[in-house]
Design a protein around this motif. Structure first.
Motif, PDB file in Angstrom:
ATOM      1  N   ASP A  37     119.233  36.553  51.783  1.00 24.98           N
ATOM      2  CA  ASP A  37     117.906  36.998  52.195  1.00 24.98           C
ATOM      3  C   ASP A  37     117.244  37.837  51.113  1.00 24.98           C
ATOM      4  O   ASP A  37     117.911  38.381  50.236  1.00 24.98           O
ATOM      5  N   ALA A  38     115.917  37.906  51.213  1.00 20.55           N
ATOM      6  CA  ALA A  38     115.094  38.684  50.299  1.00 20.55           C
ATOM      7  C   ALA A  38     113.981  39.342  51.102  1.00 20.55           C
ATOM      8  O   ALA A  38     113.492  38.765  52.074  1.00 20.55           O
ATOM      9  N   SER A  39     113.576  40.543  50.679  1.00 21.40           N
ATOM     10  CA  SER A  39     112.562  41.289  51.415  1.00 21.40           C
ATOM     11  C   SER A  39     111.134  40.977  50.981  1.00 21.40           C
ATOM     12  O   SER A  39     110.192  41.509  51.551  1.00 21.40           O
ATOM     13  N   ASP A  40     110.970  40.134  49.977  1.00 24.27           N
ATOM     14  CA  ASP A  40     109.619  39.681  49.602  1.00 24.27           C
ATOM     15  C   ASP A  40     109.726  38.403  48.780  1.00 24.27           C
ATOM     16  O   ASP A  40     110.814  38.010  48.358  1.00 24.27           O
ATOM     17  N   GLY A  41     108.584  37.782  48.570  1.00 20.43           N
ATOM     18  CA  GLY A  41     108.565  36.501  47.863  1.00 20.43           C
ATOM     19  C   GLY A  41     109.000  36.589  46.417  1.00 20.43           C
ATOM     20  O   GLY A  41     109.630  35.667  45.893  1.00 20.43           O
ATOM     21  N   GLY A  42     108.680  37.699  45.755  1.00 18.29           N
ATOM     22  CA  GLY A  42     109.086  37.866  44.365  1.00 18.29           C
ATOM     23  C   GLY A  42     110.598  37.884  44.216  1.00 18.29           C
ATOM     24  O   GLY A  42     111.166  37.233  43.328  1.00 18.29           O
ATOM     25  N   LEU A  43     111.260  38.645  45.091  1.00 19.40           N
ATOM     26  CA  LEU A  43     112.724  38.686  45.070  1.00 19.40           C
ATOM     27  C   LEU A  43     113.316  37.325  45.422  1.00 19.40           C
ATOM     28  O   LEU A  43     114.315  36.899  44.837  1.00 19.40           O
ATOM     29  N   ALA A  44     112.710  36.650  46.380  1.00 19.62           N
ATOM     30  CA  ALA A  44     113.189  35.317  46.770  1.00 19.62           C
ATOM     31  C   ALA A  44     113.096  34.344  45.599  1.00 19.62           C
ATOM     32  O   ALA A  44     114.025  33.565  45.356  1.00 19.62           O
ATOM     33  N   LEU A  45     111.995  34.408  44.851  1.00 20.84           N
ATOM     34  CA  LEU A  45     111.835  33.525  43.694  1.00 20.84           C
ATOM     35  C   LEU A  45     112.902  33.816  42.645  1.00 20.84           C
ATOM     36  O   LEU A  45     113.467  32.887  42.050  1.00 20.84           O
TER      37      LEU A  45
END
Length: 134
Positions: free
Chosen positions: A30-38
């Motif tokens: 999991d990631a807390s925002d789209g930037g981290l997810a990318l």
């Protein structure tokens, strides 16, 4: 068992989604925002079966994340989540890129069913937009 990445800025929703998918037997990051997810997608070289992302997030929203991920990893299936009708409308033009949008709030059963359908490649349920009264 699928490998799934969840991007959601709301801690409670993210925790619910991650636990639900883990209880269904999936390997979940999991990631807390789209930037981290990318960043995670790039670090893992796109080795996910599914990306489940909220649309409205800080840093990078789910639409931008879907566009970036889809351009680099076109075989990665993407499901977006939103609690805002206007955000769902923004995702409407991404039909070729995303599997579907799940509306918040959703139940555990709805989430698991949508993820199962996406992973199995079953056609998404088409929900027509409401027409204004004449």
């Amino acid at each position: 068992m699928a490998r799934i990445l969840v991007a959601e800025d709301d801690d409670n929703v993210r925790s619910f989604v991650v636990r639900a998918l883990q209880m269904s037997g999936h390997d979940v990051m999991d990631a807390s925002d789209g930037g981290l997810a990318l960043e995670i997608v790039a670090e893992e070289d796109g080795q996910f079966d599914l990306l489940v992302s909220d649309i409205k997030m800080p840093v990078m929203d789910g639409i931008s994340l879907a566009l970036s991920v889809g351009a680099t990893y076109p075989d990665l299936t993407i499901v977006l989540m939103t609690g805002f009708a206007d955000q769902r409308e923004r995702a409407h033009g991404l039909d070729a890129l995303i599997y579907d949008v799940i509306n918040k709030p959703f139940s555990l059963a709805q989430l698991v069913e949508k993820v199962s359908d996406a992973l199995a490649g079953r056609p998404a349920e088409i929900i027509p937009l409401a027409r204004s009264a004449l």
